[in-house]
Design an enzyme around this catalytic site. Structure first.
Site, PDB file in Angstrom:
ATOM      1  N   ARG A 255      -5.388  -0.757   0.597  1.00 21.68           N
ATOM      2  CA  ARG A 255      -5.037  -1.552   1.768  1.00 21.68           C
ATOM      3  C   ARG A 255      -5.228  -3.039   1.473  1.00 21.68           C
ATOM      4  NH1 ARG A 255      -2.048  -1.809   6.389  1.00 21.68           N
ATOM      5  NH2 ARG A 255      -3.164  -1.069   8.234  1.00 21.68           N
TER       6      ARG A 255
ATOM      7  N   GLN B 162       7.264  -7.877   6.786  1.00 27.56           N
ATOM      8  CA  GLN B 162       6.129  -8.772   7.042  1.00 27.56           C
ATOM      9  C   GLN B 162       5.285  -7.920   7.981  1.00 27.56           C
ATOM     10  OE1 GLN B 162       3.310 -10.302   7.920  1.00 27.56           O
ATOM     11  NE2 GLN B 162       4.258 -10.916   9.837  1.00 27.56           N
TER      12      GLN B 162
ATOM     13  N   GLU C 215       2.468   0.077  16.777  1.00 31.68           N
ATOM     14  CA  GLU C 215       2.457  -1.227  17.460  1.00 31.68           C
ATOM     15  C   GLU C 215       3.582  -1.315  18.488  1.00 31.68           C
ATOM     16  OE1 GLU C 215       0.716  -4.470  17.275  1.00 31.68           O
ATOM     17  OE2 GLU C 215      -0.748  -2.915  16.840  1.00 31.68           O
TER      18      GLU C 215
ATOM     19  N   LYS D 174       9.800  -4.680  14.989  1.00 30.56           N
ATOM     20  CA  LYS D 174       9.859  -3.269  14.546  1.00 30.56           C
ATOM     21  C   LYS D 174      10.633  -2.410  15.552  1.00 30.56           C
ATOM     22  CE  LYS D 174       7.595  -2.591  10.609  1.00 30.56           C
ATOM     23  NZ  LYS D 174       8.151  -1.922   9.426  1.00 30.56           N
TER      24      LYS D 174
ATOM     25  N   ALA E  28       9.457  -2.093   3.204  1.00 30.38           N
ATOM     26  CA  ALA E  28       9.276  -3.544   3.136  1.00 30.38           C
ATOM     27  C   ALA E  28       9.199  -4.131   4.541  1.00 30.38           C
ATOM     28  CB  ALA E  28      10.426  -4.187   2.366  1.00 30.38           C
TER      29      ALA E  28
ATOM     30  N   GLN F 233       0.822  -1.225   0.000  1.00 29.68           N
ATOM     31  CA  GLN F 233       0.000   0.000   0.000  1.00 29.68           C
ATOM     32  C   GLN F 233       0.855   1.273   0.000  1.00 29.68           C
ATOM     33  OE1 GLN F 233      -3.535   1.270   2.807  1.00 29.68           O
ATOM     34  NE2 GLN F 233      -1.640   1.762   3.851  1.00 29.68           N
ATOM     35  N   ASP F 234       1.724   1.412   0.998  1.00 31.03           N
ATOM     36  CA  ASP F 234       2.474   2.661   1.141  1.00 31.03           C
ATOM     37  C   ASP F 234       3.493   2.832   0.020  1.00 31.03           C
ATOM     38  OD1 ASP F 234       1.056   2.734   3.458  1.00 31.03           O
ATOM     39  OD2 ASP F 234       2.778   2.969   4.799  1.00 31.03           O
TER      40      ASP F 234
ATOM     41  N   TYR G  96       5.569  -8.955  15.749  1.00 31.06           N
ATOM     42  CA  TYR G  96       5.748  -7.866  14.787  1.00 31.06           C
ATOM     43  C   TYR G  96       6.220  -6.593  15.493  1.00 31.06           C
ATOM     44  CZ  TYR G  96       4.277  -3.933  11.798  1.00 31.06           C
ATOM     45  OH  TYR G  96       4.223  -2.749  11.103  1.00 31.06           O
TER      46      TYR G  96
ATOM     47  N   THR H 195       6.306   1.902  13.764  1.00 32.06           N
ATOM     48  CA  THR H 195       4.864   1.715  13.929  1.00 32.06           C
ATOM     49  C   THR H 195       4.354   1.965  15.343  1.00 32.06           C
ATOM     50  OG1 THR H 195       3.163  -0.040  14.005  1.00 32.06           O
ATOM     51  CG2 THR H 195       5.411  -0.751  14.180  1.00 32.06           C
TER      52      THR H 195
END
Ligand code: NDP
Ligand code: GDR
Length: 344
Positions: A186, A85, A129, A155, A83, A12-13, A151, A127
């Protein structure tokens, strides 16, 4: 002409950022992975797949030597590392692959920059997250991190390595801590697009029920196109730094479903609680949303809301699109696609 690398152009981005950089007159090296059937639908939908200044390069983030060659051959002075996952749910099933790609992967690029040309400017896609379990509201650059998924942990490693290369080697390494951002491009595994595509199918009589997990999770959702503008501004700043991009508004997954239904002219009524909760179409009395615990996560991030004040003060960046506008745009795109008989 400035040359830039965008890793993850099939995402998406990557697609929106490549579009923005091409509009600004850049030569863009967009990287994609070798797979049995490469998917360029996003850059095709944006009409940039055959742009003369876009070079598509096969590349894997986990490979140091190809990272070095990518920098050498392109001569790029800006690298946007998008890039990853990037699906939180999958990271619980594939924690090691997620660590290799999402955590260690960016260090291949940082090492390549250190070896090939330490003046290259580097953007790391960090992120919200990383904030994970709520430590403060709203979350901002100095809020303590407490990631709640493999994840988020991966990150966080890449985030600190970006800062470490900045402080150790003087590399222009900037980390953008972006809150959720969505769009018609998305991926369908993420909750907003899963909702808008399903609501479109329900409206057109092509699907009966939408099954979701935790309806109470709260997210700060913005529009991806606004956010890639922020990424670009971060690499034009005088100094490398860390910036939060967010809207400073949070809503539940349930609220997003209600908004999507409204955009499709469906009035939904919520009944029951927890795993028994249901969304009923008021006009027909049919259950159109129900909870399926299989979509719950082993550990959840309950509440995200970001404070983008630093990005506004230093970069002049502000989100321009409301959640209502974003949701409507996504539902309309999915209605259009489903009427035409396809939906990616
Ligand atoms: P997507 O999942 O849409 O795109 C991820 C991209 O990474 C895809 O092009 C994918 O390629 C590529 N990729 C995956 N593994 C590798 C690898 N080993 N080598 C090279 N490329 C790889 O993510 P988004 O566009 O939504 O997000 C962009 C970045 O921003 C990600 O790093 C994400 O974690 C981060 N982020 C996203 C937010 C959001 O709300 N969207 C918020 C905060 C951060 P392929 O198509 O082959 O799978
Ligand atoms: P997130 O996005 O985990 O925030 O990561 P996602 O859309 O997957 O989940 C958001 C929230 O919705 C809840 N949820 C569901 N999620 C999915 N995918 N499917 C469901 O059926 C469902 N039902 C409820 C989730 O539990 C969660 O609370 C995204 C990714 O883009 C990351 O790469 C990025 O870093 C963060 O946003 C910021």
């Amino acid at each position: 002409m400035t040359k830039a690398i965008v890793t993850g152009i099939t995402g998406q981005d990557g697609a929106y950022l490549a579009e923005l950089l091409l509009e600004k007159g850049y030569i863009v090296y967009g990287t994609y992975r070798r797979t049995a059937s490469v998917n360029f639908w996003r850059i095709e939908e944006l009409g940039i797949a055959k742009h003369p200044n876009l070079h598509l390069v096969e590349y894997d983030l986990t490979d140091l030597s190809s990272s070095i060659r990518l920098l050498q051959h392109s001569g790029a002075t800006e690298v946007y590392n998008l890039a990853a996952q990037s699906f939180v749910g999958v990271s619980f099933e594939q924690p090691l692959t997620t660590a290799e790609i999402t955590g260690i992967g960016p260090v291949n690029l940082l090492e390549a920059i250190r070896i090939v040309n330490p003046k290259i400017r580097f953007y790391q896609a960090s992120t919200s997250e990383m904030f994970g379990k709520v430590q403060a509201i709203p979350q901002q650059e100095d809020t303590p991190f407490y990631p709640r998924s493999p994840y988020g942990v991966a990150k966080l490693y890449a985030h600190w390595m970006t800062i470490n290369y900045r402080e150790s080697y003087g590399i222009f390494g900037t980390s953008g801590i972006l809150f959720n951002h969505e769009s018609p491009l998305r991926g369908q595994e993420f909750v907003t697009r899963k909702i808008t595509d399903s609501v479109a199918k329900i409206k057109l009589g092509k699907q009966d029920v939408l099954e979701l997990g935790n309806l109470d999770a709260k997210r700060d959702w913005g529009y991806a196109k606004d956010y890639v503008e922020g990424m670009w501004r971060m690499l034009q700043a005088d100094e490398p730094d860390t910036f939060v991009l967010a809207t400073n508004r949070t809503e539940t997954v349930r609220d997003f479903v209600t908004l999507a239904c409204r955009a499709a002219d469906i009035t939904i009524e919520w009944q029951g609680n927890g795993e028994e909760e249901k969304g009923v179409d008021v006009a027909t009395g049919k259950v159109i949303v129900q909870v399926n615990p299989k979509f719950y996560r082993p550990a959840e991030v309950d509440l995200l809301i970001g404070n983008p004040a630093k990005a506004k003060a230093v970069l002049g960046w502000e989100p321009k699109t409301t959640l209502e506008e974003l949701c409507k745009m996504m539902v309309e795109a999915d209605l259009r696609r489903n009427k035409a008989g396809f939906s990616f």
